[in-house]
Design a protein around this motif. Structure first.
Motif, PDB file in Angstrom:
ATOM      1  N   SER A 133       0.826  -1.202   0.000  1.00  0.00           N
ATOM      2  CA  SER A 133       0.000   0.000   0.000  1.00  0.00           C
ATOM      3  C   SER A 133       0.855   1.244   0.000  1.00  0.00           C
ATOM      4  CB  SER A 133      -0.914   0.005   1.237  1.00  0.00           C
ATOM      5  OG  SER A 133      -1.534   1.253   1.370  1.00  0.00           O
ATOM      6  N   SER A 134       0.392   2.284  -0.705  1.00  0.00           N
ATOM      7  CA  SER A 134       1.122   3.544  -0.739  1.00  0.00           C
ATOM      8  C   SER A 134       0.999   4.301   0.561  1.00  0.00           C
ATOM      9  CB  SER A 134       0.617   4.414  -1.893  1.00  0.00           C
ATOM     10  OG  SER A 134      -0.727   4.743  -1.690  1.00  0.00           O
ATOM     11  N   THR A 135       0.209   3.805   1.497  1.00  0.00           N
ATOM     12  CA  THR A 135       0.079   4.466   2.795  1.00  0.00           C
ATOM     13  C   THR A 135       0.954   3.799   3.846  1.00  0.00           C
ATOM     14  OG1 THR A 135      -1.807   3.058   3.369  1.00  0.00           O
ATOM     15  CG2 THR A 135      -2.271   5.165   2.302  1.00  0.00           C
TER      16      THR A 135
ATOM     17  N   MET B  17       3.417   9.896 -21.362  1.00  0.00           N
ATOM     18  CA  MET B  17       4.205   8.748 -20.922  1.00  0.00           C
ATOM     19  C   MET B  17       3.995   8.469 -19.438  1.00  0.00           C
ATOM     20  SD  MET B  17       7.864   9.218 -22.870  1.00  0.00           S
ATOM     21  CE  MET B  17       7.993   9.204 -24.653  1.00  0.00           C
ATOM     22  N   VAL B  18       4.044   9.510 -18.627  1.00  0.00           N
ATOM     23  CA  VAL B  18       3.916   9.334 -17.177  1.00  0.00           C
ATOM     24  C   VAL B  18       2.522   8.842 -16.807  1.00  0.00           C
ATOM     25  CG1 VAL B  18       3.846  10.579 -14.965  1.00  0.00           C
ATOM     26  CG2 VAL B  18       5.746  10.939 -16.562  1.00  0.00           C
ATOM     27  N   LEU B  19       1.505   9.373 -17.450  1.00  0.00           N
ATOM     28  CA  LEU B  19       0.145   8.905 -17.168  1.00  0.00           C
ATOM     29  C   LEU B  19      -0.019   7.432 -17.541  1.00  0.00           C
ATOM     30  CD1 LEU B  19      -1.984  11.963 -18.352  1.00  0.00           C
ATOM     31  CD2 LEU B  19      -1.756  11.124 -16.011  1.00  0.00           C
ATOM     32  N   THR B  20       0.560   7.041 -18.670  1.00  0.00           N
ATOM     33  CA  THR B  20       0.449   5.647 -19.100  1.00  0.00           C
ATOM     34  C   THR B  20       1.225   4.722 -18.174  1.00  0.00           C
ATOM     35  OG1 THR B  20       0.298   6.422 -21.395  1.00  0.00           O
ATOM     36  CG2 THR B  20       0.712   4.084 -21.048  1.00  0.00           C
ATOM     37  N   VAL B  21       2.459   5.093 -17.855  1.00  0.00           N
ATOM     38  CA  VAL B  21       3.271   4.277 -16.958  1.00  0.00           C
ATOM     39  C   VAL B  21       2.655   4.244 -15.563  1.00  0.00           C
ATOM     40  CG1 VAL B  21       5.512   4.123 -15.802  1.00  0.00           C
ATOM     41  CG2 VAL B  21       5.408   4.607 -18.250  1.00  0.00           C
ATOM     42  N   GLY B  22       2.137   5.388 -15.105  1.00  0.00           N
ATOM     43  CA  GLY B  22       1.490   5.429 -13.798  1.00  0.00           C
ATOM     44  C   GLY B  22       0.296   4.501 -13.719  1.00  0.00           C
ATOM     45  N   TRP B  23      -0.464   4.432 -14.794  1.00  0.00           N
ATOM     46  CA  TRP B  23      -1.614   3.508 -14.820  1.00  0.00           C
ATOM     47  C   TRP B  23      -1.136   2.063 -14.718  1.00  0.00           C
ATOM     48  CZ3 TRP B  23      -3.771   1.166 -19.748  1.00  0.00           C
ATOM     49  CH2 TRP B  23      -4.876   0.344 -19.464  1.00  0.00           C
ATOM     50  N   PHE B  24      -0.101   1.708 -15.495  1.00  0.00           N
ATOM     51  CA  PHE B  24       0.417   0.344 -15.436  1.00  0.00           C
ATOM     52  C   PHE B  24       0.961   0.021 -14.045  1.00  0.00           C
ATOM     53  CE2 PHE B  24       1.037  -1.887 -19.645  1.00  0.00           C
ATOM     54  CZ  PHE B  24       0.091  -1.139 -20.329  1.00  0.00           C
TER      55      PHE B  24
ATOM     56  N   VAL C 284      -1.782  -0.963 -11.473  1.00  0.00           N
ATOM     57  CA  VAL C 284      -2.580  -2.169 -11.712  1.00  0.00           C
ATOM     58  C   VAL C 284      -1.638  -3.371 -11.617  1.00  0.00           C
ATOM     59  CG1 VAL C 284      -4.082  -3.398 -13.304  1.00  0.00           C
ATOM     60  CG2 VAL C 284      -4.138  -0.892 -13.222  1.00  0.00           C
ATOM     61  N   PRO C 285      -1.712  -4.160 -10.553  1.00  0.00           N
ATOM     62  CA  PRO C 285      -0.733  -5.228 -10.326  1.00  0.00           C
ATOM     63  C   PRO C 285      -0.507  -6.142 -11.517  1.00  0.00           C
ATOM     64  CG  PRO C 285      -2.086  -4.949  -8.380  1.00  0.00           C
ATOM     65  CD  PRO C 285      -2.678  -4.047  -9.427  1.00  0.00           C
ATOM     66  N   ARG C 286      -1.548  -6.506 -12.245  1.00  0.00           N
ATOM     67  CA  ARG C 286      -1.350  -7.441 -13.356  1.00  0.00           C
ATOM     68  C   ARG C 286      -0.611  -6.805 -14.529  1.00  0.00           C
ATOM     69  NH1 ARG C 286      -6.726  -5.868 -13.829  1.00  0.00           N
ATOM     70  NH2 ARG C 286      -7.347  -5.071 -15.889  1.00  0.00           N
ATOM     71  N   LEU C 287      -0.556  -5.471 -14.564  1.00  0.00           N
ATOM     72  CA  LEU C 287       0.132  -4.778 -15.650  1.00  0.00           C
ATOM     73  C   LEU C 287       1.573  -4.416 -15.303  1.00  0.00           C
ATOM     74  CD1 LEU C 287      -2.653  -2.307 -16.864  1.00  0.00           C
ATOM     75  CD2 LEU C 287      -2.061  -4.558 -17.812  1.00  0.00           C
ATOM     76  N   VAL C 288       1.910  -4.476 -14.028  1.00  0.00           N
ATOM     77  CA  VAL C 288       3.234  -4.049 -13.569  1.00  0.00           C
ATOM     78  C   VAL C 288       4.377  -4.747 -14.304  1.00  0.00           C
ATOM     79  CG1 VAL C 288       4.798  -4.119 -11.578  1.00  0.00           C
ATOM     80  CG2 VAL C 288       2.492  -3.205 -11.318  1.00  0.00           C
TER      81      VAL C 288
ATOM     82  N   ARG D 197      -6.469   3.404  -7.164  1.00  0.00           N
ATOM     83  CA  ARG D 197      -5.423   2.912  -8.059  1.00  0.00           C
ATOM     84  C   ARG D 197      -4.198   3.825  -7.984  1.00  0.00           C
ATOM     85  NH1 ARG D 197      -6.678  -1.313 -10.990  1.00  0.00           N
ATOM     86  NH2 ARG D 197      -8.832  -1.798 -11.561  1.00  0.00           N
ATOM     87  N   LEU D 198      -3.541   3.822  -6.850  1.00  0.00           N
ATOM     88  CA  LEU D 198      -2.344   4.610  -6.658  1.00  0.00           C
ATOM     89  C   LEU D 198      -1.123   3.813  -7.096  1.00  0.00           C
ATOM     90  CD1 LEU D 198      -3.100   6.127  -3.136  1.00  0.00           C
ATOM     91  CD2 LEU D 198      -3.400   7.219  -5.369  1.00  0.00           C
ATOM     92  N   VAL D 199      -0.083   4.530  -7.476  1.00  0.00           N
ATOM     93  CA  VAL D 199       1.158   3.875  -7.858  1.00  0.00           C
ATOM     94  C   VAL D 199       1.783   3.239  -6.629  1.00  0.00           C
ATOM     95  CG1 VAL D 199       3.510   4.257  -8.693  1.00  0.00           C
ATOM     96  CG2 VAL D 199       1.589   5.376  -9.821  1.00  0.00           C
ATOM     97  N   THR D 200       2.055   1.946  -6.694  1.00  0.00           N
ATOM     98  CA  THR D 200       2.612   1.229  -5.540  1.00  0.00           C
ATOM     99  C   THR D 200       3.887   0.478  -5.885  1.00  0.00           C
ATOM    100  OG1 THR D 200       1.196  -0.670  -6.033  1.00  0.00           O
ATOM    101  CG2 THR D 200       0.361   0.943  -4.454  1.00  0.00           C
ATOM    102  N   HIS D 201       4.407   0.648  -7.118  1.00  0.00           N
ATOM    103  CA  HIS D 201       5.593  -0.081  -7.522  1.00  0.00           C
ATOM    104  C   HIS D 201       6.662   0.867  -8.062  1.00  0.00           C
ATOM    105  CE1 HIS D 201       2.938  -3.512  -7.221  1.00  0.00           C
ATOM    106  NE2 HIS D 201       3.971  -4.316  -7.385  1.00  0.00           N
ATOM    107  N   LYS D 202       7.905   0.419  -7.938  1.00  0.00           N
ATOM    108  CA  LYS D 202       8.993   1.161  -8.538  1.00  0.00           C
ATOM    109  C   LYS D 202       8.880   1.121 -10.059  1.00  0.00           C
ATOM    110  CE  LYS D 202      12.371   0.461  -4.854  1.00  0.00           C
ATOM    111  NZ  LYS D 202      13.708  -0.060  -4.505  1.00  0.00           N
ATOM    112  N   LEU D 203       9.605   2.015 -10.706  1.00  0.00           N
ATOM    113  CA  LEU D 203       9.493   2.134 -12.151  1.00  0.00           C
ATOM    114  C   LEU D 203       9.860   0.850 -12.868  1.00  0.00           C
ATOM    115  CD1 LEU D 203       8.933   3.891 -14.587  1.00  0.00           C
ATOM    116  CD2 LEU D 203      11.313   4.592 -14.562  1.00  0.00           C
ATOM    117  N   CYS D 204      10.846   0.116 -12.330  1.00  0.00           N
ATOM    118  CA  CYS D 204      11.261  -1.091 -13.034  1.00  0.00           C
ATOM    119  C   CYS D 204      10.144  -2.120 -13.085  1.00  0.00           C
ATOM    120  CB  CYS D 204      12.500  -1.700 -12.383  1.00  0.00           C
ATOM    121  SG  CYS D 204      12.261  -2.240 -10.687  1.00  0.00           S
ATOM    122  N   GLY D 205       9.118  -1.971 -12.239  1.00  0.00           N
ATOM    123  CA  GLY D 205       7.945  -2.816 -12.328  1.00  0.00           C
ATOM    124  C   GLY D 205       8.145  -4.232 -11.853  1.00  0.00           C
ATOM    125  N   THR D 206       9.195  -4.463 -11.055  1.00  0.00           N
ATOM    126  CA  THR D 206       9.468  -5.826 -10.632  1.00  0.00           C
ATOM    127  C   THR D 206       9.139  -6.091  -9.173  1.00  0.00           C
ATOM    128  OG1 THR D 206      11.759  -5.200 -10.171  1.00  0.00           O
ATOM    129  CG2 THR D 206      11.291  -6.143 -12.334  1.00  0.00           C
TER     130      THR D 206
END
Length: 263
Positions: free
Chosen positions: A2-4, A161-168, A171-175, A244-253
């Motif tokens: 969680s982002s909190t 780009m940021v909006l698209t990456v932020g959406w991915f 969403v855990p299945r898109l990370v 749907r907050l961003v909860t992952h680092k950019l590398c998405g791993t």
């Protein structure tokens, strides 16, 4: 995660290590970009066989996109987050998944790596790198562009780009697809905007080439517009994302620990 979750600020040693990794990633990116431009657009068997500018841009876009995805997925990219872009670093901070104390060291490292990457490419490939049409891979907009027109165009490019990456990333299945997404987005920007705005979307992408080649025109736009666009896009996403907050680092791993937006 969680982002909190309670923040876990980076220690100075971790910040230094990751900043050095970003320096290395930026160096490899700009060495790679300059090399690609030298062989695809500069005098070479490739440019002799593929003379259409549109096809040359397609090759450059595909190669740079693949290179960037590889850097994000590399061990160094997974440790640092694989930003390789000051505007992305600022956006990740605004998403609250990156510590504010690391923003300036990351950006300084990315810009320094950009310069050294171009210098290494010039050393490896010789004078042809500094001569037209390569020009140390420096970007410029098409004819008729002014700074006031270029600024919103470059800001909007990074914002998309940021909006698209932020959406991915939210969403855990898109990370897991984020590294490939980044390469695709950057490749498309090069192909679609390369002869229009230059398709920069990364201050580090232009900083080294401009500094080494001495092409200062529009540099302030290429440096600041992506930063503004990325920051505003991250703020927009955070304001309207709901759960749907961003909860992952950019590398998405793997999940990122949240950080306060200041400090």
């Amino acid at each position: 995660m969680s982002s909190t979750a309670p923040p876990r600020p980076s220690t100075p040693s971790v910040t230094l290590r990751n900043s050095l990794l970003e320096f290395l990633l930026a160096l490899m990116l700009l060495f790679g970009v300059t090399t690609i431009v030298r062989w695809v657009i500069g005098p070479s068997p490739i440019s002799s066989a593929v003379t259409a500018p549109g096809l040359q841009l397609l090759i450059v876009g595909a190669a740079v996109g693949a290179l960037l995805s590889g850097l994000v997925l590399s061990p160094a990219g997974q440790r640092s987050g694989g930003h390789v872009n000051p505007a992305i670093t600022l956006s990740m901070w605004r998403f609250r998944v990156f510590p504010g104390a690391s923003v300036v060291p990351y950006i300084a490292a990315q810009l320094a790596g950009s310069v050294l990457g171009v210098l290494v490419a010039r050393r490896v490939w010789g004078p042809v790198t500094d001569s037209p049409p390569v020009n140390d891979a420096a970007l410029r907009p098409g004819p008729g562009w002014s700074s006031l027109a270029l600024f919103p165009a470059e800001a909007a490019t990074l914002a998309v780009m940021v909006l698209t990456v932020g959406w991915f990333l939210s969403v855990p299945r898109l990370v897991p697809f984020v590294p490939a997404l980044i390469g695709i987005l950057v490749g498309l920007a090069i192909v679609l905007l390369g002869t229009v705005t230059g398709g920069c979307a990364n201050p580090a992408r232009q900083f080294g080439p401009a500094l080494v080649s001495g092409q200062w025109n529009f540099l302030w736009v290429y440096l600041t517009a992506p930063m503004v666009g990325g920051f505003l896009a991250a703020a927009l996403h955070s304001a309207f994302a709901g759960r749907r907050l961003v909860t992952h680092k950019l590398c998405g791993t793997h999940a990122a620990t949240a950080h306060p937006t200041r400090g």
